[in-house]
Write a protein that holds these residues in place. Sequence first.
Motif, PDB file in Angstrom:
ATOM      1  N   THR A 138      -3.041  -7.772  -0.842  1.00 33.01           N
ATOM      2  CA  THR A 138      -3.886  -8.788  -0.755  1.00 33.01           C
ATOM      3  C   THR A 138      -5.166  -8.684  -0.064  1.00 33.01           C
ATOM      4  OG1 THR A 138      -2.124 -10.277  -1.287  1.00 33.01           O
ATOM      5  CG2 THR A 138      -4.334 -11.238  -0.486  1.00 33.01           C
ATOM      6  N   LEU A 139      -4.951  -8.237   1.281  1.00 34.18           N
ATOM      7  CA  LEU A 139      -5.950  -7.891   2.068  1.00 34.18           C
ATOM      8  C   LEU A 139      -7.095  -6.865   1.339  1.00 34.18           C
ATOM      9  CD1 LEU A 139      -7.259  -8.185   4.904  1.00 34.18           C
ATOM     10  CD2 LEU A 139      -5.958  -6.418   5.707  1.00 34.18           C
ATOM     11  N   SER A 140      -6.647  -5.898   0.698  1.00 31.18           N
ATOM     12  CA  SER A 140      -7.482  -4.871   0.010  1.00 31.18           C
ATOM     13  C   SER A 140      -8.104  -5.623  -1.248  1.00 31.18           C
ATOM     14  CB  SER A 140      -6.658  -3.773  -0.576  1.00 31.18           C
ATOM     15  OG  SER A 140      -7.382  -2.890  -1.418  1.00 31.18           O
ATOM     16  N   LYS A 141      -7.334  -6.397  -1.872  1.00 30.32           N
ATOM     17  CA  LYS A 141      -8.293  -7.340  -2.831  1.00 30.32           C
ATOM     18  C   LYS A 141      -9.238  -8.111  -2.420  1.00 30.32           C
ATOM     19  CE  LYS A 141      -4.169  -7.009  -5.756  1.00 30.32           C
ATOM     20  NZ  LYS A 141      -2.804  -7.735  -6.498  1.00 30.32           N
ATOM     21  N   LEU A 142      -8.975  -8.780  -1.128  1.00 30.08           N
ATOM     22  CA  LEU A 142      -9.950  -9.535  -0.608  1.00 30.08           C
ATOM     23  C   LEU A 142     -11.246  -8.743  -0.127  1.00 30.08           C
ATOM     24  CD1 LEU A 142      -7.743 -12.051   1.529  1.00 30.08           C
ATOM     25  CD2 LEU A 142      -8.894 -12.665  -0.275  1.00 30.08           C
ATOM     26  N   ASP A 143     -10.919  -7.697   0.293  1.00 29.12           N
ATOM     27  CA  ASP A 143     -12.039  -6.669   0.641  1.00 29.12           C
ATOM     28  C   ASP A 143     -12.770  -6.511  -0.455  1.00 29.12           C
ATOM     29  OD1 ASP A 143     -11.435  -6.860   3.510  1.00 29.12           O
ATOM     30  OD2 ASP A 143     -10.341  -4.991   3.519  1.00 29.12           O
ATOM     31  N   ASP A 144     -12.101  -6.151  -1.788  1.00 29.89           N
ATOM     32  CA  ASP A 144     -13.070  -5.729  -2.887  1.00 29.89           C
ATOM     33  C   ASP A 144     -13.843  -6.944  -3.071  1.00 29.89           C
ATOM     34  OD1 ASP A 144     -11.893  -3.356  -2.958  1.00 29.89           O
ATOM     35  OD2 ASP A 144     -10.331  -3.758  -4.308  1.00 29.89           O
TER      36      ASP A 144
ATOM     37  N   ARG B  21       0.704  -1.156   0.196  1.00 36.88           N
ATOM     38  CA  ARG B  21       0.105  -0.096   0.043  1.00 36.88           C
ATOM     39  C   ARG B  21       0.912   1.184  -0.124  1.00 36.88           C
ATOM     40  NH1 ARG B  21      -1.990   3.648   3.600  1.00 36.88           N
ATOM     41  NH2 ARG B  21      -4.187   4.367   3.587  1.00 36.88           N
TER      42      ARG B  21
ATOM     43  N   ASP C  31      -3.482   1.175  -3.072  1.00 36.84           N
ATOM     44  CA  ASP C  31      -3.545   0.135  -2.354  1.00 36.84           C
ATOM     45  C   ASP C  31      -3.615  -1.174  -3.288  1.00 36.84           C
ATOM     46  OD1 ASP C  31      -3.862  -1.832  -0.136  1.00 36.84           O
ATOM     47  OD2 ASP C  31      -5.311  -0.592   0.569  1.00 36.84           O
TER      48      ASP C  31
ATOM     49  N   ARG D 277     -15.048  -9.439  -1.390  1.00 36.19           N
ATOM     50  CA  ARG D 277     -16.159  -9.525  -0.510  1.00 36.19           C
ATOM     51  C   ARG D 277     -17.153  -8.581  -0.540  1.00 36.19           C
ATOM     52  NH1 ARG D 277     -17.506  -6.821   3.777  1.00 36.19           N
ATOM     53  NH2 ARG D 277     -15.416  -5.695   3.789  1.00 36.19           N
ATOM     54  N   ARG D 278     -16.896  -7.281  -0.989  1.00 36.28           N
ATOM     55  CA  ARG D 278     -17.903  -6.259  -1.101  1.00 36.28           C
ATOM     56  C   ARG D 278     -18.716  -6.652  -2.695  1.00 36.28           C
ATOM     57  NH1 ARG D 278     -14.008  -2.514   1.076  1.00 36.28           N
ATOM     58  NH2 ARG D 278     -13.003  -2.177  -1.091  1.00 36.28           N
ATOM     59  N   ARG D 279     -18.043  -7.211  -3.625  1.00 38.28           N
ATOM     60  CA  ARG D 279     -18.632  -7.570  -4.836  1.00 38.28           C
ATOM     61  C   ARG D 279     -19.577  -8.746  -4.553  1.00 38.28           C
ATOM     62  NH1 ARG D 279     -13.249  -7.276  -7.051  1.00 38.28           N
ATOM     63  NH2 ARG D 279     -12.897  -5.370  -7.949  1.00 38.28           N
TER      64      ARG D 279
END
Length: 270
Positions: free
Chosen positions: A257-263, A245, A254, A265-267
């Motif tokens: 990997t954590l950010s990508k996982l959050d994205d 980040r 950002d 999850r939101r999708r």
Amino acid sequence: MRGTSQASHDAVLQEFDPVVTAAGKDGIQIAEHLFMVVDALDSSGSLRRALSDPARPGKDKAALVTQLFGNLDQRAVDVVAAFAAARWSEEADVASSIEDAGETALFAYAEAAGTIDTVEEELFRVERILSSERDLLVAMGNRSASKEQRLALLEDTLGGKLHPTTHALLSRVVGVPRGRRVVTAIEELLERTAERRGRMVASVTSAVELSAAQRKRLATILSSAYGRDMQINVAVEPEVLGGIRVQVGSEVVDGTTLSKLDDARRRLVG
């Protein structure tokens, strides 16, 4: 600061910079004396008004500074008199500008001594420690505790581990915060350090420590993008899992990997 105050702040500091650059080791004493003036202004509304009154001739305000603070280092007196003679949008801006002059004196001392890299690294390390240790941050920023108690905590935690310039800067931030949050104030100091070196600051969060080659490549990429030399400050946080980040000023990229996982999850939730 707003227009008039910012212009006065910048003009006086521009004239002051070569003075403290030539001051060598006296920079620390000059800073201490400037901080004494700030404390006097913070404790006296009548003095703040007297030194910022636009209806009062600048030479009269400068004479008042000499009368009140003539026992201090002459270089400190001269810059305070210059600030007093200038024009201000808000009376509080005079004290804030003198505070900046004190920090400038400390930065100039570190630069002349060839230790400004060390100061920058130590400030960043302390900022990361406080950001990750909530209880320590709360204790150091506790306004209900006395100045002496907060400084004692700083000494117990970091005493003897810091360059004298870093220690002086942090003692001011912790002991006399002047409405600033500790971490925010340290971040501002980091930005000023980088600016003094003609650089921008990139704050990087990574799951693992970056190699020298990776830091150099990242600095090259960011320098090309922003058109300025870049200071890379890396914080290792394993919980981000992977990727990095990067924050430059208010801009954040950002790629963790954590950010990508959050994205993802939101999708899914969406």
